[in-house]
Design a protein around this motif. Structure first.
Motif, PDB file in Angstrom:
ATOM      1  N   UNK A 103       0.866  -1.132  -0.045  1.00  0.00           N
ATOM      2  CA  UNK A 103      -0.050   0.081   0.078  1.00  0.00           C
ATOM      3  C   UNK A 103       1.096   1.455  -0.145  1.00  0.00           C
ATOM      4  N   UNK A 104       0.514   2.173  -0.937  1.00  0.00           N
ATOM      5  CA  UNK A 104       1.156   3.516  -0.917  1.00  0.00           C
ATOM      6  C   UNK A 104       0.974   4.480   0.374  1.00  0.00           C
ATOM      7  N   UNK A 105      -0.235   4.039   1.255  1.00  0.00           N
ATOM      8  CA  UNK A 105      -0.546   4.847   2.181  1.00  0.00           C
ATOM      9  C   UNK A 105       0.369   4.466   3.469  1.00  0.00           C
ATOM     10  N   UNK A 106       1.447   3.502   3.398  1.00  0.00           N
ATOM     11  CA  UNK A 106       2.049   3.271   4.485  1.00  0.00           C
ATOM     12  C   UNK A 106       3.350   4.335   4.441  1.00  0.00           C
ATOM     13  N   UNK A 107       3.876   4.792   5.743  1.00  0.00           N
ATOM     14  CA  UNK A 107       5.011   5.381   5.810  1.00  0.00           C
ATOM     15  C   UNK A 107       6.316   4.711   5.009  1.00  0.00           C
ATOM     16  N   UNK A 108       6.899   5.783   4.182  1.00  0.00           N
ATOM     17  CA  UNK A 108       8.060   4.956   3.363  1.00  0.00           C
ATOM     18  C   UNK A 108       8.773   4.153   4.142  1.00  0.00           C
ATOM     19  N   UNK A 109       9.371   4.267   5.277  1.00  0.00           N
ATOM     20  CA  UNK A 109      10.164   3.084   5.693  1.00  0.00           C
ATOM     21  C   UNK A 109       9.250   1.892   5.775  1.00  0.00           C
ATOM     22  N   UNK A 110       8.050   1.779   6.578  1.00  0.00           N
ATOM     23  CA  UNK A 110       7.319   0.735   6.640  1.00  0.00           C
ATOM     24  C   UNK A 110       7.264  -0.102   5.023  1.00  0.00           C
ATOM     25  N   UNK A 111       6.803   0.912   4.110  1.00  0.00           N
ATOM     26  CA  UNK A 111       6.697   0.424   2.543  1.00  0.00           C
ATOM     27  C   UNK A 111       8.100  -0.304   1.909  1.00  0.00           C
ATOM     28  N   UNK A 112       9.107   0.225   2.422  1.00  0.00           N
ATOM     29  CA  UNK A 112      10.308  -0.175   1.760  1.00  0.00           C
ATOM     30  C   UNK A 112      10.551  -1.474   2.618  1.00  0.00           C
ATOM     31  N   UNK A 113      10.369  -1.756   3.848  1.00  0.00           N
ATOM     32  CA  UNK A 113      10.801  -3.044   4.655  1.00  0.00           C
ATOM     33  C   UNK A 113       9.607  -4.171   3.908  1.00  0.00           C
TER      34      UNK A 113
END
Length: 411
Positions: A90-100
């Motif tokens: 999901x794009x709505x996740x914070x960037x660091x969570x999305x990358x992980x």
């Protein structure tokens, strides 16, 4: 003091000193004697570090940051619509969570699609056994694992076991689905979410004075050792029990089922050097890490009673009452563990199940003709179906979500 005597002390309101003594007994010492060789793992090698002192470092730091900066609601909202393996993170996740999450969703290089497909077919053909053992037997076994029982009880989910069972069931459903690791399956997504939940609990639970008082000196919960103990309460326990029941299983089926759970262990953040390579390796590790830690706790006894009470209440329209539920649970895990869990004795139903269930298995496997199945067996068969139906429907409408607090104190 024997296990039954300790259970009685717990059930009759023993002091907090008794709880502390139990927490400091064999579980902590047994885990410190780690000798299982990484040569028996899917990695085939490793540092041999005791998993008691290993967690899931990257996501642990990440979720601590999410909690401390107040991003839990944002992350949960974004995750709610992420339900299929083939959906983008999901794009709505914070960037660091999305990358992980992008990295965490990758299957291991050693995952074998053909074995995963065979495992899915095996789950279909042996579903009545596997759902009963993983969903119900594994649940009864887990409440006799002190660290797991206490972590569940004192975390946020322990205050609402109806919701907790529903959310926990989501991962079990996903692993057992026919499309588990296919694009339209869910196990990859649910595994990533579960890793995040575990990391959040590792950050939150040490702040709970109730958990700290009963943790037996453990300062951070859900270590890699704890996760392997839980892992063995599912596939290893299920395979051992089906073998005891004399369920015919070709070697390819057994290998594929193990592979399904090997991949699932990896996806849940367990290091490859701790994941058994063969059933012989799994059984050796089971004897070392699971059997020695089983014991009774106040939390485990209470959770067992809640779970069996929920089951009896939900299945009562089908004529299944608590005594039969208790007897079936006792049959699944055996008398020693049932006593640890505080499961009541039901002599009539226990004797009936001991006679009827093996005949039902033999009939299903076409080993005996219908006339040899006792009439009472069909009442027990209906109990099993209601048991499984209860387990399989708990996750409807539920979502795995990151907790933001612990269980409210009982004080």
């Amino acid at each position: 003091m024997d296990q039954l005597s300790r259970r009685r002390m717990l059930l009759t309101g023993g002091t907090l000193g008794v709880f502390g003594a139990l927490g400091l007994a064999s579980p902590a010492r047994a885990r410190s004697l780690w000798t299982w060789s990484p040569a028996g793992s899917v990695a085939g090698a490793g540092a041999g570090v005791d998993p008691e002192w290993v967690w899931d470092e990257e996501v642990d730091h990440l979720m601590a940051s999410v909690l401390d900066r107040g991003d839990v609601a944002r992350v949960n909202e974004a995750l709610r619509g992420w339900t299929r393996n083939d959906q983008p993170v999901p794009t709505g996740l914070p960037a660091d969570v999305r990358d992980w999450a992008e990295e965490a969703r990758r299957l291991p290089t050693w995952a074998d699609r053909s074995k995963l497909e065979l495992a899915a077919d095996f789950n279909k053909r042996r579903g009545i056994y596997l759902n009963l053992l993983n969903g119900v037997g594994g649940g009864m076994l887990s409440t006799a694992i002190p660290r797991e029982a206490r972590a569940v009880y004192w975390s946020k989910g322990g205050a609402d076991m109806e919701d907790r069972v529903a959310k926990t069931s989501l991962l079990g459903f996903a692993v057992g689905d026919l499309n588990a690791y296919r694009p339209d399956g869910k196990v990859i997504v649910e595994s990533v979410k579960t890793r995040m939940v575990h990391a959040a609990v590792r950050h939150l639970l040490p702040r709970s004075p109730d958990w700290a008082r009963t943790s037996g000196g453990q300062t951070i919960p859900i270590s890699q050792a704890d996760m392997m103990v839980t892992w063995h309460s599912l596939p290893t326990y299920a395979m051992r029990t089906m073998s005891q029941w004399k369920v015919p299983m070709p070697a390819a089926d057994k290998e594929a089922y193990l592979h399904l759970w090997q991949v699932s262990a990896h996806m849940l953040g367990i290091r490859d050097e701790y994941i058994p390579a063969t059933w012989d390796d799994a059984n050796a590790q089971y004897r070392q890490v699971l059997e020695p830690v089983l014991t009774s706790t106040r939390e485990g006894v209470e959770l067992t009673d809640i779970l069996l009470g929920q089951l009896a209440e939900q299945t009562s329209p089908g004529g299944i009452d608590r005594p039969l539920c208790d007897a079936l649970a006792r049959y699944l895990v055996g008398d020693e563990i049932a006593d640890m869990d505080g499961i009541g004795r039901e002599p009539f139903w226990e004797a009936a199940i001991r006679t009827a269930w093996p005949a039902l298995v033999a009939f299903r496997e076409k080993l005996i003709p219908l006339p040899l199945v006792p009439p009472l067996a069909w009442t027990i068969d209906e109990a099993v179906r209601q048991y499984i139906l209860f387990y399989l429907t708990k996750g409807q409408g539920a979502h795995i979500e990151i907790p933001d607090t612990n269980r409210p104190t009982d004080a």
